[in-house]
Design a protein around this motif. Sequence first.
Motif, short mmCIF file in Angstrom:
data_model
loop_
_atom_site.label_atom_id
_atom_site.label_comp_id
_atom_site.label_asym_id
_atom_site.label_seq_id
_atom_site.Cartn_x
_atom_site.Cartn_y
_atom_site.Cartn_z
N UNK A 139 0.87 -1.19 0.00
CA UNK A 139 0.00 0.00 0.00
C UNK A 139 0.89 1.22 0.00
N UNK A 140 0.45 2.28 -0.67
CA UNK A 140 1.22 3.53 -0.66
C UNK A 140 1.26 4.05 0.78
N UNK A 141 2.17 4.97 1.05
CA UNK A 141 2.35 5.46 2.42
C UNK A 141 1.05 6.07 2.96
N UNK A 142 0.33 6.79 2.13
CA UNK A 142 -0.91 7.42 2.57
C UNK A 142 -1.92 6.36 3.01
N UNK A 143 -2.14 5.35 2.17
CA UNK A 143 -3.11 4.31 2.51
C UNK A 143 -2.59 3.39 3.61
N UNK A 144 -1.28 3.25 3.69
CA UNK A 144 -0.69 2.44 4.77
C UNK A 144 -1.02 3.06 6.13
N UNK A 145 -0.86 4.37 6.24
CA UNK A 145 -1.14 5.04 7.52
C UNK A 145 -2.62 4.91 7.88
N UNK A 146 -3.48 5.06 6.86
CA UNK A 146 -4.92 4.93 7.11
C UNK A 146 -5.23 3.50 7.57
N UNK A 147 -4.62 2.52 6.89
CA UNK A 147 -4.89 1.11 7.22
C UNK A 147 -4.43 0.79 8.64
N UNK A 148 -3.29 1.31 9.04
CA UNK A 148 -2.82 1.06 10.41
C UNK A 148 -3.84 1.59 11.42
N UNK A 149 -4.32 2.80 11.17
CA UNK A 149 -5.29 3.42 12.10
C UNK A 149 -6.58 2.62 12.14
N UNK A 150 -7.05 2.24 10.95
CA UNK A 150 -8.33 1.51 10.87
C UNK A 150 -8.23 0.16 11.56
N UNK A 151 -7.14 -0.55 11.30
CA UNK A 151 -6.99 -1.89 11.90
C UNK A 151 -6.87 -1.78 13.42
N UNK A 152 -6.18 -0.74 13.87
CA UNK A 152 -6.01 -0.53 15.31
C UNK A 152 -7.37 -0.28 15.95
N UNK A 153 -8.13 0.60 15.31
CA UNK A 153 -9.45 0.96 15.84
C UNK A 153 -10.38 -0.25 15.89
N UNK A 154 -10.29 -1.09 14.83
CA UNK A 154 -11.18 -2.26 14.75
C UNK A 154 -10.62 -3.45 15.54
N UNK A 155 -9.50 -3.23 16.22
CA UNK A 155 -8.81 -4.32 16.95
C UNK A 155 -8.64 -5.55 16.05
N UNK A 156 -8.21 -5.28 14.83
CA UNK A 156 -8.03 -6.35 13.85
C UNK A 156 -6.87 -7.27 14.30
N UNK A 157 -7.14 -8.57 14.42
CA UNK A 157 -6.10 -9.48 14.90
C UNK A 157 -4.87 -9.54 13.97
N UNK A 158 -5.03 -9.07 12.73
CA UNK A 158 -3.92 -9.13 11.78
C UNK A 158 -3.15 -7.82 11.67
N UNK A 159 -3.46 -6.89 12.57
CA UNK A 159 -2.74 -5.61 12.53
C UNK A 159 -1.22 -5.81 12.57
N UNK A 160 -0.79 -6.68 13.48
CA UNK A 160 0.64 -6.87 13.67
C UNK A 160 1.31 -7.42 12.40
N UNK A 161 0.67 -8.41 11.78
CA UNK A 161 1.31 -8.98 10.59
C UNK A 161 1.24 -7.99 9.43
#
Length: 217
Positions: A139-161
């Motif tokens: 993912x581009x840096x812009x979408x990467x940052x958004x994805x990190x935030x979204x996964x963190x907020x959703x407590x996505x179990x795959x955030x770490x990987x």
Amino acid sequence: MERNYTWHDIVKRMEERRCPICRLIDDRTHQKISVLQYQHVSDVEFRKRFIDSKGFCEHHTEKFYEQGDSINHAIVYGHLLDVELRRLEDGSYSKKDKHTKPCMLCESENTSEAIYLNIFQKAFNEADFKTHYEDRGILCMHHHKIMLKRMKKAKNPDLKSYSSITGHKYQELLQDLKEIKRKNDFKHVNEKLTERETKAWQKARKLLVDQGEHRRK
Ligand SMILES: [Zn+2]
Ligand SMILES: [Zn+2]
């Protein structure tokens, strides 16, 4: 999750050089412009919206131009110029300018982007989607940052990987860019760039500069 067209469209666009979400947004806009060019420039709804937003934004004006021809431009800009001249004549131009609507292609890109991010986030929990991403996606840096935030907020179990896979890819890119600089030095002039390094400097701009900047003003 259900594997709809968009799921496959994202997987198909995974490659080392560009963000699949940015590519899909671009491809869809390209298709939309083609449809406008060949079918809908005379559509009443489209023309009304084109007048309300005084054409497209600068970015999409250029895209429309690249894909366009004289007759389509003559139709849409002829109509816009006609309206503008009438507004100048009757003095209503300043009032109307305040209500100019945003570019319709920017708006639909924003809507698509939200959908694609959502699908990506959910699909990342599936082993094969994750494997596709790990093998060749980034993912581009812009979408990467958004994805990190979204996964963190959703407590996505795959955030770490997700974070570690993407982080590793960016570390590699940085390493490649450093190697290009090092090999450019006359002391190392005999060392050739590797195939990955040859691509690295070209892909850096697509991944580090926000490709959706035109619609985030
Ligand atoms: Zn992107
Ligand atoms: Zn636009």
